[in-house]
Design an enzyme around this catalytic site. Structure first.
Site, PDB file in Angstrom:
ATOM      1  N   HIS A 100     -18.206 -13.743 -64.588  1.00  0.00           N
ATOM      2  CA  HIS A 100     -19.632 -14.147 -64.598  1.00  0.00           C
ATOM      3  C   HIS A 100     -20.371 -13.489 -63.436  1.00  0.00           C
ATOM      4  CE1 HIS A 100     -23.136 -16.903 -64.671  1.00  0.00           C
ATOM      5  NE2 HIS A 100     -22.764 -17.148 -65.904  1.00  0.00           N
ATOM      6  N   PHE A 101     -20.699 -12.403 -63.387  1.00  0.00           N
ATOM      7  CA  PHE A 101     -20.428 -11.267 -64.263  1.00  0.00           C
ATOM      8  C   PHE A 101     -19.768 -10.207 -63.399  1.00  0.00           C
ATOM      9  CE2 PHE A 101     -24.165 -13.501 -65.872  1.00  0.00           C
ATOM     10  CZ  PHE A 101     -23.771 -13.774 -67.171  1.00  0.00           C
TER      11      PHE A 101
END
Length: 152
Positions: A56-57
């Site tokens: 994420h991410f």
């Protein structure tokens, strides 16, 4: 002068005595101020080593909003449990999230300062207004409610 109801700060070892959460789900590092059972300020140091950043991410890591809300809930939970005293084993169950707004991405290297204030109490049900700040700028806000359950 410090108000009579203000309690001392709680470090990570104290938090681990108050809260049942452990790595990787303990979302606050310390509490720098508790004012009785009415308010607290928690600190979360956001680091790239946290497992959620793997997905994420990967190219642009951002702390998931749900984990910011969880940090708010844990700060509120520490207020609740600390107010009961060490003699009563207790848990705080997270019940609702209202009016959640995410205003600024929280990234590795940020320090979240989580302000939690009790706005309502009825029996063992409580409601809190919460804000998470980074460098004095509001990153997120929400109202949360919780239920305290004691071992009595």
């Amino acid at each position: 002068m410090v108000a009579a109801t203000t309690l001392e700060a709680v470090d990570i070892m104290g938090l681990m005595k108050l809260l049942p959460h452990r790595y990787p789900f303990l979302m606050i590092d310390r509490i720098i101020d508790i004012d009785g059972d009415d308010s607290a300020i928690g600190i979360k140091n956001v680091t790239i080593n946290e497992p959620h950043f793997q997905g994420h991410f990967p190219e642009q890591p951002v702390m998931p909003g749900v984990l910011i809300v969880e940090a708010m809930a844990q700060t509120a939970g520490a207020i609740c449990i600390r107010s009961l005293g060490a003699s009563k084993p207790s848990l705080v169950y997270f019940l609702t999230i209202d009016n959640a707004k995410f205003r600024k991405p929280v990234v590795p290297g940020d320090q979240l300062k989580i302000h939690v204030k009790k706005i309502k109490k009825r029996g063992n049900l409580l409601k809190f207004a919460c804000e998470a700040l980074v460098d004095g700028t509001k990153a997120a806000e929400a109202e949360i409610s919780a239920m305290m359950v004691t071992g009595d």
